[in-house]
Structure formats: C-alpha cells, structure tokens
Design a protein around this motif. Structure first.
Motif, PDB file in Angstrom:
ATOM      1  N   MET A 150      35.402  26.672  52.816  1.00 29.71           N
ATOM      2  CA  MET A 150      35.902  28.003  52.521  1.00 29.71           C
ATOM      3  C   MET A 150      35.644  28.884  53.735  1.00 29.71           C
ATOM      4  SD  MET A 150      34.845  30.504  49.316  1.00 29.71           S
ATOM      5  CE  MET A 150      35.851  29.765  48.051  1.00 29.71           C
ATOM      6  N   THR A 151      36.645  29.605  54.162  1.00 28.16           N
ATOM      7  CA  THR A 151      36.499  30.485  55.318  1.00 28.16           C
ATOM      8  C   THR A 151      35.885  31.813  54.878  1.00 28.16           C
ATOM      9  OG1 THR A 151      38.651  31.553  55.061  1.00 28.16           O
ATOM     10  CG2 THR A 151      38.594  29.497  56.358  1.00 28.16           C
ATOM     11  N   GLU A 152      35.475  32.605  55.844  1.00 28.78           N
ATOM     12  CA  GLU A 152      34.910  33.923  55.550  1.00 28.78           C
ATOM     13  C   GLU A 152      35.949  34.790  54.830  1.00 28.78           C
ATOM     14  OE1 GLU A 152      33.092  37.706  57.996  1.00 28.78           O
ATOM     15  OE2 GLU A 152      32.990  35.732  58.913  1.00 28.78           O
ATOM     16  N   THR A 153      37.190  34.717  55.277  1.00 33.87           N
ATOM     17  CA  THR A 153      38.266  35.489  54.646  1.00 33.87           C
ATOM     18  C   THR A 153      38.470  35.048  53.198  1.00 33.87           C
ATOM     19  OG1 THR A 153      39.352  35.743  56.788  1.00 33.87           O
ATOM     20  CG2 THR A 153      40.714  36.104  54.824  1.00 33.87           C
ATOM     21  N   GLU A 154      38.470  33.753  52.950  1.00 38.67           N
ATOM     22  CA  GLU A 154      38.628  33.232  51.583  1.00 38.67           C
ATOM     23  C   GLU A 154      37.441  33.636  50.708  1.00 38.67           C
ATOM     24  OE1 GLU A 154      41.173  29.152  52.461  1.00 38.67           O
ATOM     25  OE2 GLU A 154      38.994  29.135  52.723  1.00 38.67           O
ATOM     26  N   LEU A 155      36.257  33.623  51.290  1.00 33.24           N
ATOM     27  CA  LEU A 155      35.061  34.016  50.550  1.00 33.24           C
ATOM     28  C   LEU A 155      35.149  35.485  50.138  1.00 33.24           C
ATOM     29  CD1 LEU A 155      32.346  32.826  49.614  1.00 33.24           C
ATOM     30  CD2 LEU A 155      31.357  33.696  51.724  1.00 33.24           C
ATOM     31  N   LEU A 156      35.565  36.336  51.055  1.00 31.67           N
ATOM     32  CA  LEU A 156      35.709  37.761  50.753  1.00 31.67           C
ATOM     33  C   LEU A 156      36.811  37.989  49.723  1.00 31.67           C
ATOM     34  CD1 LEU A 156      34.625  40.555  51.351  1.00 31.67           C
ATOM     35  CD2 LEU A 156      36.163  40.680  53.307  1.00 31.67           C
ATOM     36  N   GLU A 157      37.901  37.234  49.820  1.00 27.42           N
ATOM     37  CA  GLU A 157      38.995  37.327  48.850  1.00 27.42           C
ATOM     38  C   GLU A 157      38.506  36.944  47.452  1.00 27.42           C
ATOM     39  OE1 GLU A 157      42.653  37.777  47.044  1.00 27.42           O
ATOM     40  OE2 GLU A 157      42.226  38.292  49.123  1.00 27.42           O
ATOM     41  N   THR A 158      37.763  35.849  47.364  1.00 24.96           N
ATOM     42  CA  THR A 158      37.242  35.384  46.079  1.00 24.96           C
ATOM     43  C   THR A 158      36.265  36.399  45.499  1.00 24.96           C
ATOM     44  OG1 THR A 158      37.536  33.071  46.709  1.00 24.96           O
ATOM     45  CG2 THR A 158      35.986  33.508  44.929  1.00 24.96           C
ATOM     46  N   LEU A 159      35.381  36.918  46.339  1.00 24.13           N
ATOM     47  CA  LEU A 159      34.426  37.926  45.879  1.00 24.13           C
ATOM     48  C   LEU A 159      35.168  39.144  45.333  1.00 24.13           C
ATOM     49  CD1 LEU A 159      31.529  39.013  45.614  1.00 24.13           C
ATOM     50  CD2 LEU A 159      31.721  39.818  47.982  1.00 24.13           C
ATOM     51  N   SER A 160      36.153  39.605  46.062  1.00 18.55           N
ATOM     52  CA  SER A 160      36.948  40.760  45.650  1.00 18.55           C
ATOM     53  C   SER A 160      37.609  40.518  44.290  1.00 18.55           C
ATOM     54  CB  SER A 160      38.020  41.047  46.713  1.00 18.55           C
ATOM     55  OG  SER A 160      38.956  41.974  46.239  1.00 18.55           O
ATOM     56  N   GLN A 161      38.278  39.392  44.156  1.00 15.23           N
ATOM     57  CA  GLN A 161      38.974  39.072  42.900  1.00 15.23           C
ATOM     58  C   GLN A 161      38.001  38.973  41.730  1.00 15.23           C
ATOM     59  OE1 GLN A 161      41.174  35.481  43.654  1.00 15.23           O
ATOM     60  NE2 GLN A 161      42.796  36.540  44.759  1.00 15.23           N
ATOM     61  N   ASN A 162      36.840  38.358  41.988  1.00 15.04           N
ATOM     62  CA  ASN A 162      35.884  38.163  40.894  1.00 15.04           C
ATOM     63  C   ASN A 162      35.222  39.460  40.453  1.00 15.04           C
ATOM     64  OD1 ASN A 162      36.323  35.471  40.382  1.00 15.04           O
ATOM     65  ND2 ASN A 162      34.855  34.803  41.916  1.00 15.04           N
ATOM     66  N   ILE A 163      34.908  40.336  41.385  1.00 11.44           N
ATOM     67  CA  ILE A 163      34.337  41.617  40.971  1.00 11.44           C
ATOM     68  C   ILE A 163      35.352  42.363  40.101  1.00 11.44           C
ATOM     69  CG2 ILE A 163      33.553  43.893  41.753  1.00 11.44           C
ATOM     70  CD1 ILE A 163      32.231  42.450  44.142  1.00 11.44           C
ATOM     71  N   LYS A 164      36.611  42.368  40.519  1.00 15.27           N
ATOM     72  CA  LYS A 164      37.657  43.009  39.717  1.00 15.27           C
ATOM     73  C   LYS A 164      37.752  42.344  38.339  1.00 15.27           C
ATOM     74  CE  LYS A 164      40.532  44.048  43.732  1.00 15.27           C
ATOM     75  NZ  LYS A 164      41.788  43.691  44.417  1.00 15.27           N
ATOM     76  N   PHE A 165      37.735  41.007  38.329  1.00 18.32           N
ATOM     77  CA  PHE A 165      37.862  40.250  37.083  1.00 18.32           C
ATOM     78  C   PHE A 165      36.711  40.569  36.118  1.00 18.32           C
ATOM     79  CE2 PHE A 165      36.747  36.441  34.621  1.00 18.32           C
ATOM     80  CZ  PHE A 165      37.929  36.217  33.942  1.00 18.32           C
ATOM     81  N   TYR A 166      35.478  40.508  36.611  1.00 17.93           N
ATOM     82  CA  TYR A 166      34.321  40.690  35.739  1.00 17.93           C
ATOM     83  C   TYR A 166      34.095  42.145  35.329  1.00 17.93           C
ATOM     84  CZ  TYR A 166      32.984  35.830  36.491  1.00 17.93           C
ATOM     85  OH  TYR A 166      32.961  34.460  36.526  1.00 17.93           O
ATOM     86  N   ARG A 167      34.560  43.103  36.110  1.00 19.61           N
ATOM     87  CA  ARG A 167      34.368  44.509  35.722  1.00 19.61           C
ATOM     88  C   ARG A 167      35.494  45.010  34.822  1.00 19.61           C
ATOM     89  NH1 ARG A 167      37.335  48.335  38.039  1.00 19.61           N
ATOM     90  NH2 ARG A 167      38.333  47.852  40.011  1.00 19.61           N
ATOM     91  N   LYS A 168      36.605  44.256  34.740  1.00 19.38           N
ATOM     92  CA  LYS A 168      37.772  44.674  33.940  1.00 19.38           C
ATOM     93  C   LYS A 168      37.339  44.935  32.492  1.00 19.38           C
ATOM     94  CE  LYS A 168      42.523  43.437  32.897  1.00 19.38           C
ATOM     95  NZ  LYS A 168      43.570  42.433  33.050  1.00 19.38           N
TER      96      LYS A 168
END
Length: 112
Positions: free
Chosen positions: A1-19
C-alpha cells in the motif's frame, strides 16, 4: 500500500465510521482538535498526529488499525490454528511497522 493509498483509506474510513454519529465539527470538538484538522485528514491533505489518530479511533469506537483497512475488502474467515495465529501475529507486526513508518515520514514532512 502506498502512502497515497493509506491516506485515501484513512480518509474514507473516518468518514464511514463517523457517518450518523458525528459531523467533522462535532468529532473535532469531541477529541479536542480543530475541525480544519479533521477536514485536512478527510480531504487527504494530511495524516493526523499519532495521538490524534488514537483519539479519533476511540471517539469512533474502533481500533486504530481498522481505520487503515479498505472498506471494499471482503473479510475472510480463517481457521484458528497455532500456525495461523503465528502468521497473523507476524502480519500484524509488519502492518504496524508499515503504518508507523509512513506516519513518521508524514510527521517529519509536517515538521519541515
């Protein structure tokens, strides 16, 4: 996983879990940081500081590692055997080391 992919996943998951639980503003207030900080993470512009990452996970009711698992990955049921436990432990250590390395790199960039 690249740094960009890691940041993308983190971003999506924070949005997902806070929804349904938090807005960016209420999450930020809950953990004592600025809403802009949450916005920067969700906007894939910055990694959160380690202590803020822990606070985010706690507020969202998840473990930190869960914020780095892509939502499109299908969970696999693995038989519990001593060999599988050994492999799981090794993989967990490798993932933690990778996340630490990437976060430290991002933190070093932020310091500059």
């Amino acid at each position: 996983m690249t740094e960009t992919e890691l940041l993308e996943t983190l971003s999506q998951n924070i949005k997902f879990y806070r929804k349904g639980k938090f807005t960016q503003e209420t999450l930020a207030e809950e953990i004592g940081i600025s809403a802009q900080n949450i916005n920067n993470v969700e906007g894939k512009r910055r990694f959160p500081r380690t202590e803020n990452l822990v606070k985010i996970a706690d507020a969202l009711g998840v473990e930190v590692y869960q914020l780095f698992i892509p939502q499109n990955k299908v969970p696999v049921k693995i038989e519990e055997t001593p060999e599988n436990e050994k492999i799981r432990s090794q993989i967990t250590e490798e993932v933690i080391d990778d996340v630490r390395r990437i976060l430290n790199k991002a933190l070093d960039k932020m310091k500059q």
